[in-house]
Design a protein around this motif. Structure first.
Motif, PDB file in Angstrom:
ATOM      1  N   SER A   1      -0.381  -0.887  -3.738  1.00 49.98           N
ATOM      2  CA  SER A   1      -0.407  -1.550  -2.730  1.00 49.98           C
ATOM      3  C   SER A   1      -0.136  -3.174  -3.009  1.00 49.98           C
ATOM      4  O   SER A   1       0.322  -3.993  -2.175  1.00 49.98           O
ATOM      5  N   GLN A   2      -0.829  -3.437  -4.063  1.00 47.09           N
ATOM      6  CA  GLN A   2      -0.666  -4.737  -4.467  1.00 47.09           C
ATOM      7  C   GLN A   2      -0.513  -4.915  -5.985  1.00 47.09           C
ATOM      8  O   GLN A   2      -1.148  -3.819  -6.830  1.00 47.09           O
ATOM      9  N   SER A   3      -0.058  -5.744  -6.696  1.00 49.52           N
ATOM     10  CA  SER A   3       0.040  -6.202  -8.184  1.00 49.52           C
ATOM     11  C   SER A   3      -1.399  -6.276  -8.471  1.00 49.52           C
ATOM     12  O   SER A   3      -2.474  -6.378  -7.931  1.00 49.52           O
ATOM     13  N   ALA A   4      -1.562  -5.785 -10.044  1.00 52.85           N
ATOM     14  CA  ALA A   4      -2.688  -5.824 -10.599  1.00 52.85           C
ATOM     15  C   ALA A   4      -3.406  -7.292 -10.569  1.00 52.85           C
ATOM     16  O   ALA A   4      -2.546  -8.053 -10.954  1.00 52.85           O
TER      17      ALA A   4
ATOM     18  N   PHE B   1      -9.741  -6.939  -2.557  1.00 54.01           N
ATOM     19  CA  PHE B   1      -8.468  -6.991  -1.865  1.00 54.01           C
ATOM     20  C   PHE B   1      -8.246  -6.973  -0.394  1.00 54.01           C
ATOM     21  O   PHE B   1      -9.157  -6.505   0.278  1.00 54.01           O
ATOM     22  N   TRP B   2      -7.192  -7.629   0.297  1.00 54.34           N
ATOM     23  CA  TRP B   2      -6.927  -7.592   1.580  1.00 54.34           C
ATOM     24  C   TRP B   2      -5.769  -6.519   1.650  1.00 54.34           C
ATOM     25  O   TRP B   2      -4.736  -6.700   1.288  1.00 54.34           O
ATOM     26  N   LEU B   3      -6.160  -5.673   2.888  1.00 55.38           N
ATOM     27  CA  LEU B   3      -5.023  -4.715   3.173  1.00 55.38           C
ATOM     28  C   LEU B   3      -4.420  -5.251   4.640  1.00 55.38           C
ATOM     29  O   LEU B   3      -5.416  -5.864   5.395  1.00 55.38           O
ATOM     30  N   ALA B   4      -3.273  -5.168   5.103  1.00 57.63           N
ATOM     31  CA  ALA B   4      -2.738  -5.991   5.988  1.00 57.63           C
ATOM     32  C   ALA B   4      -1.416  -5.046   6.559  1.00 57.63           C
ATOM     33  O   ALA B   4      -1.057  -4.295   5.836  1.00 57.63           O
ATOM     34  N   ASN B   5      -1.573  -4.942   8.048  1.00 62.23           N
ATOM     35  CA  ASN B   5      -0.593  -4.236   8.773  1.00 62.23           C
ATOM     36  C   ASN B   5      -0.349  -2.867   8.477  1.00 62.23           C
ATOM     37  O   ASN B   5       0.655  -2.154   8.209  1.00 62.23           O
ATOM     38  N   LEU B   6      -1.456  -2.295   8.219  1.00 58.98           N
ATOM     39  CA  LEU B   6      -1.586  -0.710   8.116  1.00 58.98           C
ATOM     40  C   LEU B   6      -1.367  -0.097   9.463  1.00 58.98           C
ATOM     41  O   LEU B   6      -2.029  -0.416  10.454  1.00 58.98           O
ATOM     42  N   PRO B   7      -0.481   1.047   9.394  1.00 59.29           N
ATOM     43  CA  PRO B   7      -0.345   1.659  10.581  1.00 59.29           C
ATOM     44  C   PRO B   7      -1.522   2.227  10.904  1.00 59.29           C
ATOM     45  O   PRO B   7      -2.289   2.947  10.351  1.00 59.29           O
TER      46      PRO B   7
ATOM     47  N   LEU C   1      -4.810  -1.693  -6.357  1.00 62.67           N
ATOM     48  CA  LEU C   1      -5.202  -0.783  -5.301  1.00 62.67           C
ATOM     49  C   LEU C   1      -3.715   0.189  -4.932  1.00 62.67           C
ATOM     50  O   LEU C   1      -2.836  -0.517  -4.740  1.00 62.67           O
ATOM     51  N   ARG C   2      -4.247   1.137  -4.591  1.00 64.99           N
ATOM     52  CA  ARG C   2      -3.608   2.194  -4.258  1.00 64.99           C
ATOM     53  C   ARG C   2      -3.674   2.490  -2.725  1.00 64.99           C
ATOM     54  O   ARG C   2      -4.932   2.835  -2.566  1.00 64.99           O
ATOM     55  N   VAL C   3      -2.866   2.639  -1.856  1.00 65.95           N
ATOM     56  CA  VAL C   3      -2.865   3.104  -0.461  1.00 65.95           C
ATOM     57  C   VAL C   3      -2.017   4.396  -0.222  1.00 65.95           C
ATOM     58  O   VAL C   3      -0.821   4.407  -0.410  1.00 65.95           O
TER      59      VAL C   3
END
Length: 174
Positions: free
Chosen positions: A129-132, A138-144, A122-124
């Motif tokens: 954002s995370q390893s393959a 996928f979980w995204l955390a602490n996004l501003p 995943l790319r942000v």
């Protein structure tokens, strides 16, 4: 069957139960390595790296995959065979323009199911954002707070990018 044979068989079952319990316990938690590069960028990986700090993580809550119960209709393939395209590879949730919290799941739609030798990263905002992983969640955390562009990439057995989803822009509420 003799008593001796029954005892031997029961011992074999006992070892099998111990093995199953051990696998379940080790699968319940994961080790992730935190690495800070020379520019201060922090990345996380499931493989140890030089200077990486091991972090023990509790398991994340599971999310059902939309296609988890469907049989894989594609022919059986073994790792390393030529890449076979997917009928669908897209970000299912969150949808474009969605307002989300600082922590949010990203769910993909992959049809047919992801091959065993394929991974997704995943790319942000263009950055990994995370390893393959072999996952469609996928979980995204602490996004501003603000707008963020999400895009998933499909990697083949050699780690080469084969597909990229259409980018989805989300808004993290303040």
């Amino acid at each position: 069957m003799s008593r001796k044979a029954l005892v031997a068989q029961a011992r074999g079952w006992g070892m099998g139960l111990v093995l199953v319990a051990w696998v379940n316990i080790t699968a319940a938690s994961s080790t992730v390595y935190r690495v800070v590069d020379e520019h201060g960028n922090v990345t996380f990986s499931d493989t140890p790296s030089e200077g990486g700090e091991a972090l023990e993580l509790a398991p994340l809550p599971g999310l059902p995959s939309e296609y988890a119960q469907l049989p894989n209709k594609s022919p059986a393939t073994s790792p390393g065979q030529p890449f076979m395209p997917y009928d669908r590879f897209q970000i299912r949730s969150p949808s474009a323009g969605a307002e989300v919290g600082a922590a949010t799941p990203v769910m993909l739609s992959i049809v047919p199911r992801l091959r065993d030798d394929h991974r997704v990263q995943l790319r942000v905002n263009g950055e990994i954002s995370q390893s393959a992983l072999h996952s469609d969640v996928f979980w995204l955390a602490n996004l501003p707070a603000g707008r963020h562009r999400l895009q998933a990439e499909l990697l083949d057995s050699q780690g080469r990018r084969q597909h990229r989803t259409t980018a989805v822009t989300i808004v993290v509420a303040e």
